[in-house]
Scaffold this motif. Sequence first.
Motif, short mmCIF file in Angstrom:
data_model
loop_
_atom_site.label_atom_id
_atom_site.label_comp_id
_atom_site.label_asym_id
_atom_site.label_seq_id
_atom_site.Cartn_x
_atom_site.Cartn_y
_atom_site.Cartn_z
N MET A 60 0.85 -1.19 0.00
CA MET A 60 0.00 0.00 0.00
C MET A 60 0.88 1.24 0.00
SD MET A 60 -2.93 -1.22 2.72
CE MET A 60 -1.80 -1.19 4.09
N ASN A 61 0.78 2.02 -1.06
CA ASN A 61 1.55 3.24 -1.20
C ASN A 61 0.63 4.45 -1.25
OD1 ASN A 61 3.93 1.66 -1.47
ND2 ASN A 61 3.55 1.43 -3.66
N SER A 62 1.21 5.62 -1.07
CA SER A 62 0.44 6.87 -1.12
C SER A 62 -0.82 6.78 -0.25
CB SER A 62 0.06 7.19 -2.57
OG SER A 62 1.20 7.31 -3.38
N LEU A 63 -0.64 6.32 0.95
CA LEU A 63 -1.78 6.10 1.83
C LEU A 63 -2.46 7.40 2.21
CD1 LEU A 63 -0.29 3.22 3.95
CD2 LEU A 63 -2.47 3.11 2.72
N LYS A 64 -3.78 7.31 2.35
CA LYS A 64 -4.62 8.45 2.70
C LYS A 64 -5.36 8.14 4.00
CE LYS A 64 -5.59 9.06 -2.24
NZ LYS A 64 -6.67 9.13 -3.26
N PRO A 65 -5.81 9.16 4.71
CA PRO A 65 -6.57 8.91 5.94
C PRO A 65 -7.79 8.01 5.70
CG PRO A 65 -5.88 11.18 5.89
CD PRO A 65 -5.50 10.59 4.55
N GLU A 66 -8.40 8.12 4.54
CA GLU A 66 -9.56 7.29 4.23
C GLU A 66 -9.23 5.82 4.01
OE1 GLU A 66 -8.66 10.13 2.72
OE2 GLU A 66 -9.12 10.10 0.57
N ASP A 67 -7.94 5.50 3.98
CA ASP A 67 -7.54 4.09 3.91
C ASP A 67 -7.51 3.43 5.29
OD1 ASP A 67 -5.15 5.07 1.42
OD2 ASP A 67 -7.06 4.02 1.08
#
Length: 129
Positions: free
Chosen positions: A82-89
Amino acid sequence: VQLQASGGGLVQTGGSLRLSCGASGRAFSINTMGWFRQAPGKEREFVAAISWSSGSTYYADNVKGRFAISRDNAKNTVYLQMNSLKPEDTAVYSCAGATRVFPMYERSWLHNHNAYDYWGQGTLVTVSS
């Protein structure tokens, strides 16, 4: 069949994590492996799936280009990079195994958690903003 997921943790926005899911027991009965996630107060959501034999992959639209699913047949292990993770992940991520063969064309069933026969315990991924 037993599935064991690991690799979750706390990461900042834009960071990366790799989840692992090891299969044991009658793992040879599994043809398709998937990752699902469930955020607090939300329904379980499909993330990605892979064919044990061919390595063909399929992703949910909201992770395509950021997440990569892979497998190591010798280790009976599936990974989710998982790259470029966002809070919504942020969610509890679970791996699942299905005896159904990974589809070449009609892939809608991959989104259905009821189509999977075996489940591992979840691993928590928290993405801070």
